[in-house]
Write a protein that holds these residues in place. Structure first.
Motif, PDB file in Angstrom:
ATOM      1  N   VAL A   1       0.822  -1.210   0.000  1.00 45.86           N
ATOM      2  CA  VAL A   1       0.000   0.000   0.000  1.00 45.86           C
ATOM      3  C   VAL A   1       0.860   1.266   0.000  1.00 45.86           C
ATOM      4  CG1 VAL A   1      -0.213   0.043   2.529  1.00 45.86           C
ATOM      5  CG2 VAL A   1      -1.961   1.144   1.131  1.00 45.86           C
ATOM      6  N   GLU A   2       0.420   2.243  -0.767  1.00 49.76           N
ATOM      7  CA  GLU A   2       0.983   3.596  -0.729  1.00 49.76           C
ATOM      8  C   GLU A   2       0.222   4.417   0.305  1.00 49.76           C
ATOM      9  OE1 GLU A   2       1.535   7.404  -3.822  1.00 49.76           O
ATOM     10  OE2 GLU A   2       0.060   5.834  -4.247  1.00 49.76           O
ATOM     11  N   TYR A   3       0.945   5.276   1.022  1.00 50.41           N
ATOM     12  CA  TYR A   3       0.280   6.178   1.958  1.00 50.41           C
ATOM     13  C   TYR A   3       1.025   7.499   1.993  1.00 50.41           C
ATOM     14  CZ  TYR A   3       3.938   4.564   5.222  1.00 50.41           C
ATOM     15  OH  TYR A   3       5.140   4.245   5.828  1.00 50.41           O
ATOM     16  N   GLN A   4       0.389   8.516   2.531  1.00 51.89           N
ATOM     17  CA  GLN A   4       0.978   9.854   2.566  1.00 51.89           C
ATOM     18  C   GLN A   4       2.069   9.934   3.639  1.00 51.89           C
ATOM     19  OE1 GLN A   4      -3.063  11.720   2.846  1.00 51.89           O
ATOM     20  NE2 GLN A   4      -2.143  13.261   1.500  1.00 51.89           N
ATOM     21  N   LEU A   5       3.246  10.387   3.216  1.00 55.69           N
ATOM     22  CA  LEU A   5       4.380  10.522   4.108  1.00 55.69           C
ATOM     23  C   LEU A   5       4.444  11.933   4.688  1.00 55.69           C
ATOM     24  CD1 LEU A   5       6.847   8.515   1.869  1.00 55.69           C
ATOM     25  CD2 LEU A   5       5.761   7.733   3.976  1.00 55.69           C
TER      26      LEU A   5
ATOM     27  N   PRO B   1      -2.623  12.314  11.571  1.00 53.79           N
ATOM     28  CA  PRO B   1      -2.842  10.884  11.352  1.00 53.79           C
ATOM     29  C   PRO B   1      -3.200  10.524   9.904  1.00 53.79           C
ATOM     30  CG  PRO B   1      -4.864  11.846  12.169  1.00 53.79           C
ATOM     31  CD  PRO B   1      -3.890  12.982  11.989  1.00 53.79           C
ATOM     32  N   ALA B   2      -2.777  11.324   8.928  1.00 50.83           N
ATOM     33  CA  ALA B   2      -3.190  11.081   7.541  1.00 50.83           C
ATOM     34  C   ALA B   2      -2.867   9.658   7.084  1.00 50.83           C
ATOM     35  CB  ALA B   2      -2.523  12.096   6.612  1.00 50.83           C
ATOM     36  N   ALA B   3      -1.677   9.154   7.433  1.00 54.04           N
ATOM     37  CA  ALA B   3      -1.291   7.823   6.993  1.00 54.04           C
ATOM     38  C   ALA B   3      -2.235   6.752   7.535  1.00 54.04           C
ATOM     39  CB  ALA B   3       0.149   7.520   7.422  1.00 54.04           C
ATOM     40  N   VAL B   4      -2.685   6.943   8.765  1.00 57.25           N
ATOM     41  CA  VAL B   4      -3.633   5.986   9.363  1.00 57.25           C
ATOM     42  C   VAL B   4      -4.949   6.022   8.599  1.00 57.25           C
ATOM     43  CG1 VAL B   4      -4.778   5.265  11.490  1.00 57.25           C
ATOM     44  CG2 VAL B   4      -2.534   6.376  11.596  1.00 57.25           C
ATOM     45  N   HIS B   5      -5.438   7.207   8.282  1.00 61.36           N
ATOM     46  CA  HIS B   5      -6.670   7.336   7.487  1.00 61.36           C
ATOM     47  C   HIS B   5      -6.500   6.665   6.126  1.00 61.36           C
ATOM     48  CE1 HIS B   5      -7.830  11.262   9.826  1.00 61.36           C
ATOM     49  NE2 HIS B   5      -7.935  10.162  10.562  1.00 61.36           N
ATOM     50  N   ASN B   6      -5.335   6.871   5.489  1.00 60.30           N
ATOM     51  CA  ASN B   6      -5.074   6.253   4.183  1.00 60.30           C
ATOM     52  C   ASN B   6      -5.188   4.737   4.261  1.00 60.30           C
ATOM     53  OD1 ASN B   6      -2.244   8.459   3.407  1.00 60.30           O
ATOM     54  ND2 ASN B   6      -4.414   8.893   3.384  1.00 60.30           N
ATOM     55  N   ILE B   7      -4.494   4.150   5.219  1.00 57.80           N
ATOM     56  CA  ILE B   7      -4.416   2.685   5.299  1.00 57.80           C
ATOM     57  C   ILE B   7      -5.780   2.087   5.626  1.00 57.80           C
ATOM     58  CG2 ILE B   7      -3.356   0.763   6.530  1.00 57.80           C
ATOM     59  CD1 ILE B   7      -0.882   2.707   6.888  1.00 57.80           C
ATOM     60  N   LYS B   8      -6.529   2.731   6.501  1.00 54.67           N
ATOM     61  CA  LYS B   8      -7.875   2.222   6.802  1.00 54.67           C
ATOM     62  C   LYS B   8      -8.769   2.341   5.562  1.00 54.67           C
ATOM     63  CE  LYS B   8      -7.938   2.669  11.837  1.00 54.67           C
ATOM     64  NZ  LYS B   8      -8.548   1.436  12.356  1.00 54.67           N
TER      65      LYS B   8
ATOM     66  N   GLY C   1     -11.168   8.494   9.125  1.00 58.08           N
ATOM     67  CA  GLY C   1     -11.083   9.395   7.986  1.00 58.08           C
ATOM     68  C   GLY C   1     -12.343   9.298   7.146  1.00 58.08           C
ATOM     69  N   SER C   2     -12.324   9.934   5.977  1.00 62.85           N
ATOM     70  CA  SER C   2     -13.519   9.952   5.115  1.00 62.85           C
ATOM     71  C   SER C   2     -13.097   9.853   3.655  1.00 62.85           C
ATOM     72  CB  SER C   2     -14.326  11.221   5.358  1.00 62.85           C
ATOM     73  OG  SER C   2     -13.514  12.365   5.147  1.00 62.85           O
ATOM     74  N   MET C   3     -12.401   8.787   3.319  1.00 68.67           N
ATOM     75  CA  MET C   3     -11.805   8.670   1.989  1.00 68.67           C
ATOM     76  C   MET C   3     -12.491   7.644   1.109  1.00 68.67           C
ATOM     77  SD  MET C   3      -7.808   8.915   3.145  1.00 68.67           S
ATOM     78  CE  MET C   3      -7.247   8.604   1.493  1.00 68.67           C
ATOM     79  N   GLY C   4     -13.743   7.334   1.389  1.00 75.10           N
ATOM     80  CA  GLY C   4     -14.468   6.433   0.510  1.00 75.10           C
ATOM     81  C   GLY C   4     -14.741   5.071   1.102  1.00 75.10           C
ATOM     82  N   ASN C   5     -15.754   4.385   0.525  1.00 75.45           N
ATOM     83  CA  ASN C   5     -16.171   3.046   0.953  1.00 75.45           C
ATOM     84  C   ASN C   5     -16.475   3.003   2.450  1.00 75.45           C
ATOM     85  OD1 ASN C   5     -15.811   1.540  -1.628  1.00 75.45           O
ATOM     86  ND2 ASN C   5     -13.675   2.148  -1.337  1.00 75.45           N
ATOM     87  N   ASN C   6     -17.098   4.071   2.946  1.00 72.57           N
ATOM     88  CA  ASN C   6     -17.327   4.146   4.381  1.00 72.57           C
ATOM     89  C   ASN C   6     -18.405   3.194   4.874  1.00 72.57           C
ATOM     90  OD1 ASN C   6     -16.103   6.981   3.612  1.00 72.57           O
ATOM     91  ND2 ASN C   6     -15.760   6.700   5.794  1.00 72.57           N
ATOM     92  N   GLY C   7     -19.079   2.526   3.947  1.00 73.54           N
ATOM     93  CA  GLY C   7     -20.009   1.483   4.364  1.00 73.54           C
ATOM     94  C   GLY C   7     -19.314   0.170   4.678  1.00 73.54           C
ATOM     95  N   GLN C   8     -18.031   0.090   4.371  1.00 75.26           N
ATOM     96  CA  GLN C   8     -17.241  -1.111   4.624  1.00 75.26           C
ATOM     97  C   GLN C   8     -16.480  -0.980   5.944  1.00 75.26           C
ATOM     98  OE1 GLN C   8     -17.273  -3.853   2.739  1.00 75.26           O
ATOM     99  NE2 GLN C   8     -18.527  -3.012   1.097  1.00 75.26           N
ATOM    100  N   SER C   9     -16.111  -2.122   6.499  1.00 72.94           N
ATOM    101  CA  SER C   9     -15.324  -2.126   7.729  1.00 72.94           C
ATOM    102  C   SER C   9     -13.834  -1.998   7.404  1.00 72.94           C
ATOM    103  CB  SER C   9     -15.565  -3.422   8.506  1.00 72.94           C
ATOM    104  OG  SER C   9     -14.653  -3.540   9.580  1.00 72.94           O
ATOM    105  N   SER C  10     -13.117  -1.252   8.246  1.00 74.35           N
ATOM    106  CA  SER C  10     -11.667  -1.176   8.125  1.00 74.35           C
ATOM    107  C   SER C  10     -10.971  -2.070   9.151  1.00 74.35           C
ATOM    108  CB  SER C  10     -11.186   0.273   8.327  1.00 74.35           C
ATOM    109  OG  SER C  10     -11.413   0.681   9.666  1.00 74.35           O
ATOM    110  N   ALA C  11     -11.746  -2.900   9.844  1.00 76.04           N
ATOM    111  CA  ALA C  11     -11.162  -3.759  10.874  1.00 76.04           C
ATOM    112  C   ALA C  11     -10.260  -4.824  10.257  1.00 76.04           C
ATOM    113  CB  ALA C  11     -12.264  -4.426  11.691  1.00 76.04           C
TER     114      ALA C  11
END
Length: 334
Positions: free
Chosen positions: A136-140, A147-154, A200-210
């Protein structure tokens, strides 16, 4: 980009990264986002090859029976300090039809450097063992702070679940692994299952990030542990830059970003893989003690080698993958 804007971006990069104005500015591919390219396999290899002549860099090579899907867009960022851009994953999966447990792999680099290509050789090896493996790519930190990187990965995990059928993923078992700074991120993502403030609020928020399991490879678990706090905390230290202040100015962030403080009796199983440098595993023994008290499954394996990014090289990457695959098989079948 016109010449005027390009000159401004180079100036901005020089300010943010310490590059001299005479230096050639580097950017993340396809963007105007500054890139710190100082952490890479050739550089590490030059540093270790005399003491470890048996070291062989792991290569990007798609194994037989594995399908590769490169640079898939999992999120679009319409507004950043450097303009709109996409975030991507490289996904590797068994060629044979079926539903497979998935593992998302998070690269290291001090929250500032590195990219997803560092995890690709390991991902390919894991896919050959019967898993969907996703680098996965995430914001450095030169682009976006905690916590942008955490939002990205979730968001990437939610995207995987939303596209589980297309990529032969079993949505009921998605694990996360990370190396060094990526290990800290993987552990934080895993310990904050269901904690809304990290979504975060980056899409597919109906899905679980667990996630259902965590693999932490030489990643700090407690920024407030003595091994972390007693190091020289210069303003340009990677953690200070990422967290926007040292412990004394931002104690809230130093605690909040520590995975150990989110551990509870319902936390998922964890595999810990360590190099010969204890400072990269600050908080680990305290976390293991808590997991033992709560009966949470965990494993700990140590590599007797004075190489922090040992996972980038044979023969250690082979043993690393073996530990990871055996752990995932066990916890995905329990």
């Amino acid at each position: 980009m016109n010449k005027k804007n390009h000159a401004f971006v180079i100036f901005l990069v020089s300010v943010l990264t310490g590059f001299g104005l005479s230096a050639q500015a580097q950017f993340i591919k396809g963007t105007t986002v500054p890139a710190d390219t100082t952490f890479n396999v050739p550089r590490v290899y030059r540093q270790i090859k005399n003491n470890y002549p048996q070291a062989v860099p792991a290569k990007d090579s798609i194994p037989a029976g594995v399908i590769a899907d490169r640079d898939l867009v999992y999120a679009h960022l319409p507004e950043t300090s450097f303009g709109p851009r996409d975030l991507h994953v490289d996904l590797f999966r068994p060629e044979k039809a079926g539903k497979y447990p998935a593992l998302i792999l998070v690269h290291g680099g001090g929250w500032r450097a590195g990219d997803k290509s560092l995890q690709v050789p390991m991902a390919q090896m894991i896919a050959q063992k019967g898993f969907v493996a996703v680098a996965v790519e995430y914001q450095l930190s030169l682009e976006a702070k905690y916590p942008a990187a955490v939002h990205n990965i979730k968001a990437a995990i939610r995207w995987l679940r939303a596209n589980a059928d297309e990529f032969n993923i079993d949505p009921d078992f998605i694990a996360i692994s990370g190396c060094s700074a990526g290990g800290q991120l993987a552990a934080l993502v895993g310990m904050t299952n269901g904690v809304n403030q990290f979504e975060g609020s980056m899409g597919n928020n109906g899905q679980s990030s667990a996630v259902q399991a965590v693999i932490d490879i030489d990643g700090v678990l407690d920024f407030m542990a003595p091994l972390s706090l007693n190091l020289d905390r210069r303003p340009d230290s990677p953690d200070v830059q990422w967290l926007e202040g040292d412990f004394y100015t931002r104690p809230d962030r130093w605690k909040e970003a520590s995975p150990i403080f989110w551990l509870n009796e319902n936390s998922v199983p964890v595999l810990f893989l360590n190099s010969g440098f204890p400072r990269f595993t600050a908080g680990q023994y305290e976390m293991i003690s808590m997991m033992e008290r709560w009966g949470i499954y965990h494993e700990l394996h140590k590599f007797d080698v004075q190489i922090h990014p040992f996972w980038l090289f044979h023969p250690w990457v082979d043993e690393t993958v073996t530990y990871m695959v055996e752990f995932m098989r066990k916890v995905s079948q329990d």
